[in-house]
Design a protein around this motif. Structure first.
Motif, PDB file in Angstrom:
ATOM      1  N   LEU A 164      16.943  -9.351  29.714  1.00  0.00           N
ATOM      2  CA  LEU A 164      15.966  -9.907  28.779  1.00  0.00           C
ATOM      3  C   LEU A 164      16.016 -11.430  28.721  1.00  0.00           C
ATOM      4  N   PHE A 165      17.227 -11.982  28.631  1.00  0.00           N
ATOM      5  CA  PHE A 165      17.346 -13.421  28.380  1.00  0.00           C
ATOM      6  C   PHE A 165      17.664 -14.240  29.637  1.00  0.00           C
ATOM      7  N   ARG A 166      18.244 -13.624  30.642  1.00  0.00           N
ATOM      8  CA  ARG A 166      18.506 -14.272  31.933  1.00  0.00           C
ATOM      9  C   ARG A 166      19.187 -15.636  31.778  1.00  0.00           C
ATOM     10  N   SER A 167      20.035 -15.701  30.789  1.00  0.00           N
ATOM     11  CA  SER A 167      20.817 -16.916  30.552  1.00  0.00           C
ATOM     12  C   SER A 167      22.164 -16.492  30.004  1.00  0.00           C
ATOM     13  N   PHE A 168      23.213 -17.177  30.448  1.00  0.00           N
ATOM     14  CA  PHE A 168      24.554 -16.684  30.157  1.00  0.00           C
ATOM     15  C   PHE A 168      24.904 -16.755  28.683  1.00  0.00           C
ATOM     16  N   TRP A 294      24.761 -24.075  19.585  1.00  0.00           N
ATOM     17  CA  TRP A 294      25.379 -24.916  20.622  1.00  0.00           C
ATOM     18  C   TRP A 294      24.521 -24.920  21.883  1.00  0.00           C
ATOM     19  N   TYR A 295      24.045 -23.741  22.272  1.00  0.00           N
ATOM     20  CA  TYR A 295      23.215 -23.606  23.488  1.00  0.00           C
ATOM     21  C   TYR A 295      21.904 -24.376  23.336  1.00  0.00           C
ATOM     22  N   LYS A 296      21.307 -24.272  22.154  1.00  0.00           N
ATOM     23  CA  LYS A 296      19.995 -24.891  21.921  1.00  0.00           C
ATOM     24  C   LYS A 296      20.062 -26.422  21.902  1.00  0.00           C
ATOM     25  N   PHE A 297      21.081 -26.970  21.283  1.00  0.00           N
ATOM     26  CA  PHE A 297      21.134 -28.416  21.083  1.00  0.00           C
ATOM     27  C   PHE A 297      22.087 -29.146  22.024  1.00  0.00           C
ATOM     28  N   GLU A 298      23.025 -28.418  22.638  1.00  0.00           N
ATOM     29  CA  GLU A 298      23.985 -29.092  23.493  1.00  0.00           C
ATOM     30  C   GLU A 298      24.068 -28.474  24.882  1.00  0.00           C
ATOM     31  N   GLY A 299      24.179 -27.145  24.927  1.00  0.00           N
ATOM     32  CA  GLY A 299      24.425 -26.474  26.207  1.00  0.00           C
ATOM     33  C   GLY A 299      23.306 -26.615  27.206  1.00  0.00           C
ATOM     34  N   VAL A 300      22.035 -26.579  26.759  1.00  0.00           N
ATOM     35  CA  VAL A 300      20.903 -26.627  27.667  1.00  0.00           C
ATOM     36  C   VAL A 300      20.845 -27.946  28.411  1.00  0.00           C
ATOM     37  N   ASN A 301      21.244 -28.998  27.732  1.00  0.00           N
ATOM     38  CA  ASN A 301      21.117 -30.339  28.324  1.00  0.00           C
ATOM     39  C   ASN A 301      22.317 -30.737  29.166  1.00  0.00           C
TER      40      ASN A 301
END
Length: 302
Positions: A164-168, A294-301
């Protein structure tokens, strides 16, 4: 009648580490209880046993239903083999066979000599209503089937989440939360003296479904819906918290009523579900949310 409203939590005042610390500490404690139980209660360091005490469904044994005026302790003294449990049956069950000073009991043994146990009960002037036995082979088959069922359910859940999300990070957040939702009730079962039975295994399978439902709801609102992060969180909580609290309340009522009428299996299932649903609230809106933030504001970038 006023509708239930989910309060809006000010998550800004907590860091991700602070949010994750409590559920991770509870999970660590639960794992320690399970490991300790396996090493020092049901087994040893050299030969570890089961992390949760298995019931007659998995170990095999015999069960007698008797009517007597004796106490639970006195019933156990009348048998050559010590019972693994003596449980008073529901007050109204077989009411026509129960005298004014008598009670109906379900007596379980980790023995397969049912005929001898029947003879001992009758020799002690107990009224024998029924008897049954589960072979060790059948109990072992039940145990294998239950473990395989839980593993397949967990593996299937993990595969669907990753698809569904295809992201770790979002996927692992759901898997870790679901894992914790299972481990915490298992540890609580040891503390409360609840044996692992086919009924409690069914409750654990239900918890996997509840956990995935609430976690995917949160992930979907944050990652796929419009609006700010905290708006999405509050929208998810309005549905998810209401849904979980409704289920938790229903299971709590079932556990209390079943305990009042001495319906042990239903009381155990209700208790496991109440603990698991409470753990799900904690894991979803603290652990899972901290990972998503964390993923939304730090991990993605990164």
């Amino acid at each position: 009648m006023n509708a239930f409203e989910v309060p809006e939590v000010d998550y800004d005042q907590y860091t991700n580490r602070q949010l994750a610390a409590v559920p991770l500490a509870v999970l660590a404690l639960a794992i320690l209880i399970l490991v300790g139980w396996s090493l020092f209660v049901s087994g040893s360091v050299a030969a570890p046993g089961a992390p949760v005490t298995p019931g007659i469904d998995f170990t095999g044994g015999s069960e007698l239903t008797v009517v007597t005026s004796m106490s639970k302790a006195e019933i156990g003294d009348e048998f050559d083999t010590e019972p693994i449990s003596v449980q008073q049956a529901a007050e109204n069950a077989e009411a026509e066979t129960v005298g004014p000073n008598e009670n109906q009991y379900i007596v379980r043994f980790q023995s397969f000599d049912t005929e001898s146990l029947r003879d001992q009960a009758q020799s002690a002037d107990m009224q024998l209503l029924s008897s049954s036995s589960t072979s060790a082979t059948f109990g072992g088959d039940n145990q294998t089937t239950a473990v395989v069922g839980v593993l397949i359910a967990f593996a299937g859940m993990s595969a669907i989440v990753f698809a569904l999300f295809r992201s770790f990070v979002p996927s692992i957040a759901v898997v870790v939360s679901a894992f914790s939702d299972i481990v915490i009730p298992l540890a609580a079962m040891n503390v409360l003296g609840i044996e692992l039975s086919l009924g409690t295994v069914a409750a654990l399978l239900m918890l996997i479904g509840y956990s995935v439902d609430s976690d995917i709801l949160l992930n979907n609102h944050i990652l796929r819906r419009s609006g700010s992060f905290y708006e999405s969180v509050h929208r998810a909580m309005e549905t998810g918290v209401t849904m979980t609290l409704t289920s938790l309340s229903a299971m709590a009522v079932m556990a209390v009523v079943a305990s009042f009428f001495n319906i042990q299996l239903m009381a155990s299932i209700g208790t496991v579900l109440v603990i698991g649903l409470a753990a799900d609230l904690m894991n979803t809106y603290m652990l899972n949310l901290s990972l998503l933030r964390w993923y939304k504001f730090e991990g993605v970038n990164r």
